[in-house]
Design a protein around this motif. Structure first.
Motif, PDB file in Angstrom:
ATOM      1  N   PHE A 388      42.821  25.582  31.978  1.00  9.86           N
ATOM      2  CA  PHE A 388      43.252  26.316  33.160  1.00  9.86           C
ATOM      3  C   PHE A 388      44.290  25.473  33.923  1.00  9.86           C
ATOM      4  O   PHE A 388      44.010  24.924  34.990  1.00  9.86           O
ATOM      5  CB  PHE A 388      42.044  26.635  34.053  1.00  9.86           C
ATOM      6  N   PRO A 389      45.490  25.369  33.363  1.00  9.37           N
ATOM      7  CA  PRO A 389      46.498  24.473  33.951  1.00  9.37           C
ATOM      8  C   PRO A 389      46.927  24.880  35.348  1.00  9.37           C
ATOM      9  O   PRO A 389      47.389  24.038  36.123  1.00  9.37           O
ATOM     10  CB  PRO A 389      47.660  24.548  32.962  1.00  9.37           C
ATOM     11  N   GLY A 390      46.803  26.160  35.704  1.00  7.88           N
ATOM     12  CA  GLY A 390      47.162  26.608  37.049  1.00  7.88           C
ATOM     13  C   GLY A 390      46.005  26.588  38.019  1.00  7.88           C
ATOM     14  O   GLY A 390      46.127  27.096  39.134  1.00  7.88           O
ATOM     15  N   GLY A 391      44.893  25.972  37.606  1.00  8.94           N
ATOM     16  CA  GLY A 391      43.677  26.028  38.407  1.00  8.94           C
ATOM     17  C   GLY A 391      42.752  27.104  37.866  1.00  8.94           C
ATOM     18  O   GLY A 391      43.113  27.886  36.979  1.00  8.94           O
ATOM     19  N   LEU A 392      41.538  27.152  38.399  1.00 10.37           N
ATOM     20  CA  LEU A 392      40.512  28.059  37.889  1.00 10.37           C
ATOM     21  C   LEU A 392      40.107  29.067  38.951  1.00 10.37           C
ATOM     22  O   LEU A 392      39.807  28.694  40.092  1.00 10.37           O
ATOM     23  CB  LEU A 392      39.279  27.249  37.454  1.00 10.37           C
ATOM     24  N   LEU A 393      40.105  30.336  38.580  1.00 10.07           N
ATOM     25  CA  LEU A 393      39.575  31.423  39.389  1.00 10.07           C
ATOM     26  C   LEU A 393      38.349  31.985  38.681  1.00 10.07           C
ATOM     27  O   LEU A 393      38.432  32.353  37.495  1.00 10.07           O
ATOM     28  CB  LEU A 393      40.618  32.520  39.596  1.00 10.07           C
ATOM     29  N   VAL A 394      37.222  32.055  39.368  1.00  6.03           N
ATOM     30  CA  VAL A 394      35.990  32.623  38.823  1.00  6.03           C
ATOM     31  C   VAL A 394      35.620  33.829  39.673  1.00  6.03           C
ATOM     32  O   VAL A 394      35.546  33.737  40.901  1.00  6.03           O
ATOM     33  CB  VAL A 394      34.839  31.598  38.842  1.00  6.03           C
ATOM     34  N   VAL A 395      35.418  34.972  39.021  1.00 15.22           N
ATOM     35  CA  VAL A 395      35.053  36.193  39.739  1.00 15.22           C
ATOM     36  C   VAL A 395      33.789  36.789  39.131  1.00 15.22           C
ATOM     37  O   VAL A 395      33.541  36.683  37.925  1.00 15.22           O
ATOM     38  CB  VAL A 395      36.193  37.240  39.719  1.00 15.22           C
ATOM     39  N   HIS A 396      33.012  37.404  39.974  1.00 15.92           N
ATOM     40  CA  HIS A 396      31.807  38.111  39.558  1.00 15.92           C
ATOM     41  C   HIS A 396      32.193  39.439  38.907  1.00 15.92           C
ATOM     42  O   HIS A 396      33.153  40.094  39.327  1.00 15.92           O
ATOM     43  CB  HIS A 396      30.934  38.348  40.795  1.00 15.92           C
ATOM     44  N   ASP A 397      31.463  39.813  37.886  1.00 13.04           N
ATOM     45  CA  ASP A 397      31.607  41.132  37.263  1.00 13.04           C
ATOM     46  C   ASP A 397      30.287  41.871  37.437  1.00 13.04           C
ATOM     47  O   ASP A 397      29.274  41.513  36.839  1.00 13.04           O
ATOM     48  CB  ASP A 397      31.959  41.002  35.772  1.00 13.04           C
ATOM     49  N   GLY A 398      30.307  42.902  38.268  1.00 11.07           N
ATOM     50  CA  GLY A 398      29.085  43.640  38.558  1.00 11.07           C
ATOM     51  C   GLY A 398      28.750  44.713  37.552  1.00 11.07           C
ATOM     52  O   GLY A 398      27.692  45.360  37.672  1.00 11.07           O
ATOM     53  N   ARG A 399      29.616  44.910  36.555  1.00 13.82           N
ATOM     54  CA  ARG A 399      29.333  45.923  35.527  1.00 13.82           C
ATOM     55  C   ARG A 399      29.902  45.411  34.208  1.00 13.82           C
ATOM     56  O   ARG A 399      30.923  45.885  33.716  1.00 13.82           O
ATOM     57  CB  ARG A 399      29.951  47.271  35.928  1.00 13.82           C
ATOM     58  N   ASN A 400      29.208  44.447  33.638  1.00 21.67           N
ATOM     59  CA  ASN A 400      29.682  43.800  32.416  1.00 21.67           C
ATOM     60  C   ASN A 400      29.574  44.750  31.220  1.00 21.67           C
ATOM     61  O   ASN A 400      28.611  45.512  31.094  1.00 21.67           O
ATOM     62  CB  ASN A 400      28.852  42.540  32.156  1.00 21.67           C
ATOM     63  N   THR A 401      30.579  44.712  30.356  1.00 21.38           N
ATOM     64  CA  THR A 401      30.589  45.511  29.130  1.00 21.38           C
ATOM     65  C   THR A 401      30.944  44.613  27.948  1.00 21.38           C
ATOM     66  O   THR A 401      31.498  43.522  28.141  1.00 21.38           O
ATOM     67  CB  THR A 401      31.615  46.665  29.234  1.00 21.38           C
ATOM     68  N   PRO A 402      30.645  45.026  26.714  1.00 14.67           N
ATOM     69  CA  PRO A 402      30.028  46.303  26.343  1.00 14.67           C
ATOM     70  C   PRO A 402      28.560  46.359  26.753  1.00 14.67           C
ATOM     71  O   PRO A 402      27.906  45.330  26.929  1.00 14.67           O
ATOM     72  CB  PRO A 402      30.181  46.337  24.816  1.00 14.67           C
ATOM     73  N   GLU A 403      28.053  47.552  26.925  1.00 16.12           N
ATOM     74  CA  GLU A 403      26.676  47.732  27.365  1.00 16.12           C
ATOM     75  C   GLU A 403      25.687  47.248  26.306  1.00 16.12           C
ATOM     76  O   GLU A 403      25.946  47.318  25.103  1.00 16.12           O
ATOM     77  CB  GLU A 403      26.415  49.205  27.684  1.00 16.12           C
TER      78      GLU A 403
END
Length: 429
Positions: A388-403
């Protein structure tokens, strides 16, 4: 402890001197096509069912290793599933359970939000801490991060007080510690800004050492407005569950200035400041939700608020309810970007960290892994990290797929976290 109550007021769209209180917010950006960005990797699924230990991903924090960037970690909450610790490949390294219920009829621990404090004096040394809101037990909990082992150890004092409640009976009503933003003042004092679930209250707590463990004490509190005067002479309150107030969850404190950003989910984005161990001045609105001023009422048959969009008076802003995760991409002492999760339309808005000016909108879409929907928490660092050369962004996924189907054939409730290179935030849009 001083309590600051704010009267009902008309909010303004931007933090610009001379903006009239009656001005309607600019809605530009609400309908423009968001920039598409893609995650590189994702954490394993967390399943919010009995088989998955009722684990529900919510909020991440990024710990940068002081000497070996490849050893950096992501610490994340999983509500009843406790804390999860991941490496930069999104592999789980550690799972930490929540505390048990103190009594048979009491609430057990439930970890909601997490943030980091670096260089906290514990005994004769400086340590880095993961600070967690335990909304189940209305407490803050603390975990020391060991750079050598890259593992977290509980250093919470055994007698930590309730954050907001008077007694266990009130804790069980669950108007408890919820959102969280940590900050270290120039004099080295560490604080936690903590919101209270189902209310517009926000508390300020000073972190203190107690016999080699970590505790806290309340030092200030404020209450955001619940009712607003509209430019057409009417008033409006956001719809909530009966008896509740419009709560805050997303919280971040600018490390250089002490400016506090607060995401009042059904209302919009606020900004205030810390100084001298207190909230300073009345909070000012940076942005409203699109639904601001739109009539809505709680419908017990559907157990939710029903909004009459046909009666929209046009006073709303850019963000689609709910306003959720907040994080700052810091590119200089005062330069950088505030990232805001617009949960209602699965996008993120960006604002100039210093002025509050809206600078763009993006969405995490399907790529090497699936995208992010219904995002609660987010965290970002500008420090270049391996992969991650530009830094790291971590985001939550409230509806992960595939189911993933369960034993009954229905999809299991599945959430996780996505890791992205954050360099696109530096370029802006």
């Amino acid at each position: 402890m001083r309590r600051l109550f704010l009267p009902a007021l008309t909010v303004v769209p931007l933090l610009l001197a001379g903006t009239p209180a009656s001005a309607a917010p600019a809605r530009a950006g609400a309908d423009e096509t968001p920039r598409a960005v893609r995650a590189a990797v994702e954490t394993p699924s967390l399943f919010d069912d009995a088989a998955g230990g009722d684990a529900d991903a919510d909020d991440p924090a990024i710990w940068v290793h002081p000497t070996d960037r490849a050893g950096s970690l992501v610490v994340a909450t999983a509500k009843n599933g406790g804390l999860r610790v991941y490496d930069l490949h999104a592999r789980q390294r550690q799972a930490i359970p929540t505390p048990p219920a103190p009594g048979p009829d009491d609430e057990a621990g439930r970890f909601n939000n997490v943030d980091l404090v670096t260089g906290f004096r514990l005994g004769q040394r400086r340590v880095d801490l993961a600070v967690v809101t335990d909304r189940g037990r209305d407490q803050l909990r603390f975990y020391r991060i060991d750079p050598a082992t890259r593992r977290l150890t509980d250093v919470t004092a055994p007698d930590v007080p309730y954050a907001f409640s008077r007694d266990q009976a009130e804790v069980n009503e669950q108007r408890t510690a919820y959102g969280l933003g940590a900050w270290t003042a120039p004099d080295g004092t560490a604080y936690a800004v903590v919101s209270r679930r189902s209310t517009p209250e926000v508390g300020l707590f000073r972190l203190v050492e107690r016999a080699g463990r970590v505790s806290y004490r309340p030092v200030d509190r404020l209450t955001l407005p619940s009712r607003f005067a509209l430019p057409d002479g009417t008033s409006w309150s956001p719809c909530t569950d009966p008896g509740d107030g419009p709560q805050v969850e997303g919280t971040v404190v600018d490390p250089a200035t002490g400016v506090v950003h607060l995401a009042q989910e059904k209302v919009g984005l606020w900004r205030t400041r810390l100084a001298g161990g207190r909230f300073v001045g009345a909070p000012v609105a940076v942005e409203r939700v699109r639904e601001f001023g739109v009539p809505a009422a709680f419908d017990p048959e559907v157990d939710d608020c029903v909004t009459d969009h046909s009666a929209d008076p046009g006073f709303g802003g850019r963000i689609a309810q709910d306003v959720e995760g907040l994080t700052i991409y810091q590119t200089g002492r005062y330069a950088g970007t505030l990232v805001v999760s617009s949960q209602g339309d699965d996008t993120f808005h960006t604002y100039d960290r210093r002025t509050g000016r809206h600078t763009g909108r993006f969405a995490v879409v399907d790529g090497p892994v699936d995208g992010s929907q219904e995002c609660d928490g987010a965290a970002v660092v500008a420090t270049p990290l391996p992969g991650f050369p530009g830094g790291l962004l971590v985001v939550h996924d409230g509806r992960n797929t595939p189911e993933t189907p369960g034993g009954d054939g229905d999809a299991r409730p599945d959430t996780n976290f996505k890791f992205l290179d954050a360099g696109f935030l530096r370029a802006g849009r």
